[in-house]
Design a protein around this motif. Structure first.
Motif, PDB file in Angstrom:
ATOM      1  N   MET A   1       0.848  -1.199   0.000  1.00 12.64           N
ATOM      2  CA  MET A   1       0.000   0.000   0.000  1.00 12.64           C
ATOM      3  C   MET A   1       0.880   1.245   0.000  1.00 12.64           C
ATOM      4  O   MET A   1       1.776   1.382   0.816  1.00 12.64           O
ATOM      5  N   ASN A   2       0.645   2.139  -0.951  1.00  9.74           N
ATOM      6  CA  ASN A   2       1.438   3.361  -1.034  1.00  9.74           C
ATOM      7  C   ASN A   2       0.833   4.415  -0.119  1.00  9.74           C
ATOM      8  O   ASN A   2      -0.204   4.996  -0.398  1.00  9.74           O
ATOM      9  N   GLU A   3       1.505   4.670   0.999  1.00  9.20           N
ATOM     10  CA  GLU A   3       0.983   5.608   1.992  1.00  9.20           C
ATOM     11  C   GLU A   3       1.331   7.056   1.649  1.00  9.20           C
ATOM     12  O   GLU A   3       0.814   7.980   2.257  1.00  9.20           O
ATOM     13  N   HIS A   4       2.242   7.243   0.674  1.00  5.69           N
ATOM     14  CA  HIS A   4       2.756   8.586   0.430  1.00  5.69           C
ATOM     15  C   HIS A   4       1.859   9.403  -0.503  1.00  5.69           C
ATOM     16  O   HIS A   4       1.536  10.549  -0.219  1.00  5.69           O
ATOM     17  N   VAL A   5       1.484   8.826  -1.641  1.00  8.38           N
ATOM     18  CA  VAL A   5       0.616   9.531  -2.579  1.00  8.38           C
ATOM     19  C   VAL A   5      -0.712   8.789  -2.649  1.00  8.38           C
ATOM     20  O   VAL A   5      -0.769   7.664  -3.142  1.00  8.38           O
ATOM     21  N   PRO A   6      -1.804   9.377  -2.149  1.00  9.78           N
ATOM     22  CA  PRO A   6      -3.101   8.703  -2.189  1.00  9.78           C
ATOM     23  C   PRO A   6      -3.554   8.456  -3.630  1.00  9.78           C
ATOM     24  O   PRO A   6      -3.274   9.255  -4.534  1.00  9.78           O
ATOM     25  N   VAL A   7      -4.226   7.347  -3.836  1.00  4.92           N
ATOM     26  CA  VAL A   7      -4.832   7.080  -5.137  1.00  4.92           C
ATOM     27  C   VAL A   7      -5.872   8.154  -5.438  1.00  4.92           C
ATOM     28  O   VAL A   7      -5.972   8.651  -6.562  1.00  4.92           O
ATOM     29  N   ILE A   8      -6.623   8.503  -4.424  1.00  2.00           N
ATOM     30  CA  ILE A   8      -7.620   9.557  -4.574  1.00  2.00           C
ATOM     31  C   ILE A   8      -7.649  10.392  -3.293  1.00  2.00           C
ATOM     32  O   ILE A   8      -7.545   9.851  -2.185  1.00  2.00           O
ATOM     33  N   GLU A   9      -7.723  11.697  -3.450  1.00  3.35           N
ATOM     34  CA  GLU A   9      -7.820  12.605  -2.314  1.00  3.35           C
ATOM     35  C   GLU A   9      -8.828  13.694  -2.657  1.00  3.35           C
ATOM     36  O   GLU A   9      -8.800  14.237  -3.763  1.00  3.35           O
ATOM     37  N   VAL A  10      -9.720  13.989  -1.729  1.00 11.85           N
ATOM     38  CA  VAL A  10     -10.670  15.084  -1.930  1.00 11.85           C
ATOM     39  C   VAL A  10     -10.455  16.121  -0.829  1.00 11.85           C
ATOM     40  O   VAL A  10     -10.186  15.777   0.315  1.00 11.85           O
ATOM     41  N   LYS A  11     -10.558  17.379  -1.231  1.00 15.81           N
ATOM     42  CA  LYS A  11     -10.352  18.481  -0.289  1.00 15.81           C
ATOM     43  C   LYS A  11     -11.505  19.475  -0.393  1.00 15.81           C
ATOM     44  O   LYS A  11     -11.758  20.041  -1.463  1.00 15.81           O
ATOM     45  N   GLY A  12     -12.206  19.640   0.705  1.00 19.14           N
ATOM     46  CA  GLY A  12     -13.222  20.680   0.806  1.00 19.14           C
ATOM     47  C   GLY A  12     -14.377  20.562  -0.162  1.00 19.14           C
ATOM     48  O   GLY A  12     -14.931  21.571  -0.607  1.00 19.14           O
ATOM     49  N   ILE A  13     -14.797  19.326  -0.465  1.00 23.94           N
ATOM     50  CA  ILE A  13     -15.882  19.128  -1.436  1.00 23.94           C
ATOM     51  C   ILE A  13     -17.215  19.575  -0.831  1.00 23.94           C
ATOM     52  O   ILE A  13     -17.615  19.114   0.246  1.00 23.94           O
ATOM     53  N   LYS A  14     -17.911  20.454  -1.558  1.00 25.25           N
ATOM     54  CA  LYS A  14     -19.228  20.932  -1.139  1.00 25.25           C
ATOM     55  C   LYS A  14     -20.225  20.746  -2.276  1.00 25.25           C
ATOM     56  O   LYS A  14     -19.878  20.850  -3.456  1.00 25.25           O
ATOM     57  N   LYS A  15     -21.484  20.474  -1.883  1.00 21.96           N
ATOM     58  CA  LYS A  15     -22.552  20.323  -2.867  1.00 21.96           C
ATOM     59  C   LYS A  15     -23.891  20.620  -2.206  1.00 21.96           C
ATOM     60  O   LYS A  15     -24.156  20.150  -1.087  1.00 21.96           O
ATOM     61  N   SER A  16     -24.744  21.394  -2.898  1.00 18.13           N
ATOM     62  CA  SER A  16     -26.088  21.712  -2.399  1.00 18.13           C
ATOM     63  C   SER A  16     -27.119  21.364  -3.461  1.00 18.13           C
ATOM     64  O   SER A  16     -26.837  21.397  -4.667  1.00 18.13           O
TER      65      SER A  16
ATOM     66  N   ASN B   1     -13.255  16.051   3.311  1.00 15.87           N
ATOM     67  CA  ASN B   1     -11.829  15.783   3.124  1.00 15.87           C
ATOM     68  C   ASN B   1     -11.584  14.299   3.386  1.00 15.87           C
ATOM     69  O   ASN B   1     -12.002  13.788   4.438  1.00 15.87           O
ATOM     70  N   MET B   2     -10.934  13.615   2.450  1.00 10.40           N
ATOM     71  CA  MET B   2     -10.583  12.211   2.709  1.00 10.40           C
ATOM     72  C   MET B   2      -9.515  11.755   1.733  1.00 10.40           C
ATOM     73  O   MET B   2      -9.319  12.344   0.659  1.00 10.40           O
ATOM     74  N   LYS B   3      -8.823  10.673   2.132  1.00 17.71           N
ATOM     75  CA  LYS B   3      -7.772  10.084   1.307  1.00 17.71           C
ATOM     76  C   LYS B   3      -8.013   8.573   1.205  1.00 17.71           C
ATOM     77  O   LYS B   3      -8.398   7.934   2.181  1.00 17.71           O
ATOM     78  N   LEU B   4      -7.756   8.028   0.021  1.00 12.23           N
ATOM     79  CA  LEU B   4      -7.842   6.587  -0.200  1.00 12.23           C
ATOM     80  C   LEU B   4      -6.527   6.127  -0.813  1.00 12.23           C
ATOM     81  O   LEU B   4      -5.970   6.815  -1.692  1.00 12.23           O
ATOM     82  N   HIS B   5      -6.034   4.960  -0.366  1.00  8.51           N
ATOM     83  CA  HIS B   5      -4.730   4.485  -0.800  1.00  8.51           C
ATOM     84  C   HIS B   5      -4.839   3.216  -1.634  1.00  8.51           C
ATOM     85  O   HIS B   5      -5.841   2.500  -1.601  1.00  8.51           O
ATOM     86  N   GLU B   6      -3.787   2.954  -2.354  1.00 10.00           N
ATOM     87  CA  GLU B   6      -3.716   1.782  -3.227  1.00 10.00           C
ATOM     88  C   GLU B   6      -3.816   0.491  -2.420  1.00 10.00           C
ATOM     89  O   GLU B   6      -3.190   0.348  -1.373  1.00 10.00           O
ATOM     90  N   GLY B   7      -4.632  -0.457  -2.910  1.00 10.11           N
ATOM     91  CA  GLY B   7      -4.685  -1.787  -2.328  1.00 10.11           C
ATOM     92  C   GLY B   7      -5.417  -1.884  -1.013  1.00 10.11           C
ATOM     93  O   GLY B   7      -5.223  -2.848  -0.272  1.00 10.11           O
ATOM     94  N   GLU B   8      -6.301  -0.928  -0.704  1.00  2.00           N
ATOM     95  CA  GLU B   8      -7.072  -1.019   0.535  1.00  2.00           C
ATOM     96  C   GLU B   8      -8.566  -1.036   0.234  1.00  2.00           C
ATOM     97  O   GLU B   8      -9.019  -0.566  -0.816  1.00  2.00           O
ATOM     98  N   CYS B   9      -9.313  -1.589   1.181  1.00  2.00           N
ATOM     99  CA  CYS B   9     -10.778  -1.579   1.121  1.00  2.00           C
ATOM    100  C   CYS B   9     -11.263  -0.678   2.253  1.00  2.00           C
ATOM    101  O   CYS B   9     -10.992  -0.946   3.422  1.00  2.00           O
ATOM    102  N   VAL B  10     -11.949   0.389   1.878  1.00  2.00           N
ATOM    103  CA  VAL B  10     -12.402   1.382   2.849  1.00  2.00           C
ATOM    104  C   VAL B  10     -13.917   1.417   2.858  1.00  2.00           C
ATOM    105  O   VAL B  10     -14.551   1.509   1.796  1.00  2.00           O
ATOM    106  N   SER B  11     -14.514   1.339   4.029  1.00  2.00           N
ATOM    107  CA  SER B  11     -15.970   1.460   4.106  1.00  2.00           C
ATOM    108  C   SER B  11     -16.343   2.935   4.180  1.00  2.00           C
ATOM    109  O   SER B  11     -15.711   3.714   4.893  1.00  2.00           O
ATOM    110  N   LEU B  12     -17.358   3.295   3.412  1.00  2.00           N
ATOM    111  CA  LEU B  12     -17.928   4.640   3.463  1.00  2.00           C
ATOM    112  C   LEU B  12     -19.352   4.471   3.969  1.00  2.00           C
ATOM    113  O   LEU B  12     -20.203   3.908   3.272  1.00  2.00           O
TER     114      LEU B  12
END
Length: 507
Positions: free
Chosen positions: A1-16, A27-38
């Protein structure tokens, strides 16, 4: 798992939507080779966030980074090209097309062009590649020439995953992937998730089943009211802490069961049979009773209740309501006989997604809102407002499309629709599929309130805990036959699992 550069990162996402903030700065980060529950309650913002990340919705504010590079994903096709796939709960396959055709939809292979001729599709190569993906990489036995409508739901889900593998997706969102699966099928899916992680794919796993989250996920991200309120390694938290983060407090009672005194018999079914589907189905239903129906996938449980409602036919047998024989040869006749039915596939069989909440509420009983001069819009508004208040449906405006509501609130609108017809018998297929903890409890309370009016419920469910928690009696179906009718208060989950899987109690 690459902890240095996230596969996907979101910053300050807003929607109405409609001026109401749904995402308030994610704000969240997801890394290579992991399963994350949302996870989070319906309305927390999960679906909106996913649709922004895959390009279905545009964000109002914020930034999205893929492998450290800022991206502006403007449509779903662009999301796919960037390596993002979504496997939705309702699926997005073409039912009349074949398995291999669905896997290659929009990415068809063509033969080498000959001078002066068109390029025909390379069907042989597509069939071979589809077999390779399904049989070799996913280890599932699916006929690539079968039409989607002819294969089970669990296999359709594998076709969706096959699509993602063909596209070489790096990020795969799985939205309630086990909602319609039985235990054996779930194990297959969980094995596939592990295999995908080993291939350095990133899985975002959305589920209301907390045991699945603890079994399959490395981390969890909890949304509440449009914000991230928890981001933890799964092994560092308890189920109780996770629930408290989701709801902002304690859940005192998942199953608000009320033990009403059983009333007189309202329904008697004798020897109901449909060739090669179910045989000799006989049971009784009483007023103020919830009769649960449970069984493995393909056992015939859904077909039985659909035959009762007139949504499908049966070959022989007898249905008696309050001593009178009825036939329910059509849905219209069933409604006349005071039956109501809520199917399991909410978004494809229940709601009219592009119509308003008010229209979806009143469509089943237009007589109540039609006067001599046509539709009485004031009456429609009044009835809808009454149900929004009584069922505590969270809406901004009753004229907003029902598809903009959370799953739990959509289900409440559907319940309101049928309550408007004043039925005696309510038939429910998977009534809490795809809705969160609090919304489930609210639906159960509505069922209990309905029983208090001398009404009756038949409920098909794939969840043993739900059946034991909310039903009075449980009818177990195995290979199209009744193998037992159990008293819920005298049955535990081990007994129920045994008779459901083997057709008989342990001996």
């Amino acid at each position: 798992m690459n902890e240095h550069v996230p596969v996907i990162e979101v910053k300050g996402i807003k929607k109405s939507f409609y001026g109401v903030p749904v995402l308030k700065g994610i704000n969240m980060k997801l890394h290579e080779g992991e399963c994350v529950s949302l996870i989070g309650e319906n309305g927390a913002g999960k679906s909106t966030l996913i649709k922004i990340l895959c390009g279905v919705y545009s964000k109002d504010e914020g930034e999205i980074y893929l492998n450290g590079q800022i991206q502006n994903i403007t449509n779903a096709e662009e999301g796919k090209k960037l390596g993002i796939s979504v496997i939705y709960q309702e699926l997005s396959l073409f039912p009349d097309m074949k398995v291999y055709e669905n896997i290659f939809a929009n990415t068809e292979l063509q033969k080498t062009k000959k001078k002066g001729s068109l390029m025909p599709l390379d069907i042989s190569k597509m069939r071979k590649k589809a077999r390779e993906i399904l049989h070799d990489r996913l280890n599932v036995d699916i006929d690539v020439d079968a039409r989607i409508r002819d294969i089970p739901f669990s296999q359709r889900q594998m076709v969706e995953i096959g699509r993602a593998i063909l596209a070489d997706s790096k990020i795969i969102f799985m939205d309630e992937p086990t909602a319609a699966l039985e235990n054996k099928e779930k194990k297959t899916l969980f094995r596939i998730i592990k295999d995908l992680k080993a291939q350095n794919k990133t899985i975002i796993f959305i589920s209301h089943h907390l045991d699945e989250i603890f079994e399959n996920c490395d981390r969890t991200i909890v949304l509440r009211d449009g914000l991230v309120v928890m981001e933890e390694v799964i092994s560092d938290i308890t189920e109780k802490e996770l629930v408290q983060a989701m709801i902002g407090g304690n859940v005192s009672n998942y199953y608000p069961k009320v033990m009403y005194e059983r009333g007189e018999k309202i329904l008697s079914v004798k020897h109901l049979t449909k060739n090669k589907v179910f045989q000799d189905i006989s049971f009784e239903l009483h007023k103020r009773e919830v009769l649960g129906i449970i069984g493995l996938a393909g056992c015939g449980k859904y077909e039985i209740v659909r035959a009762l409602f007139g949504a499908t036919s049966y070959d022989s047998g007898e249905i008696m309501k309050e001593g009178n024989r009825i036939y329910n040869r059509s849905i219209r006749e069933s409604i006349h006989n005071k039956f109501a039915f809520i199917p399991s596939e909410r978004k494809t069989e229940s709601i009219f997604p592009n119509r308003e909440v008010s229209w979806n509420t009143t469509i089943s009983f237009m007589e109540k809102i039609c006067g001599r001069l046509g539709l009485d819009l004031n009456k429609e508004k009044e009835i809808t407002e009454d149900y929004i208040r009584d069922l505590k449906i969270k809406v901004t405006d009753q004229k907003q499309p029902i598809s903009s509501l959370s799953g739990g609130n959509q289900q409440k609108v559907i319940l309101a629709r049928w309550f408007l017809t004043e039925p005696d018998i309510l038939i429910l297929e998977e009534p809490t599929r795809g809705i969160d903890v609090n919304a489930k409890t609210e639906v159960y309370k509505l069922i209990m309130d309905y029983l208090a009016r001398d009404k009756s419920v038949i409920m098909v469910s794939s969840e043993e805990e739900e059946v034991l928690g909310i039903c009075d009696r449980i009818m177990v179906i195995h290979n199209g036959e009744i193998t037992g009718i159990l008293d819920a208060k005298d049955t535990d989950i081990e007994q129920l699992k045994t008779i459901t899987n083997f057709g008989k109690a342990a001996g």
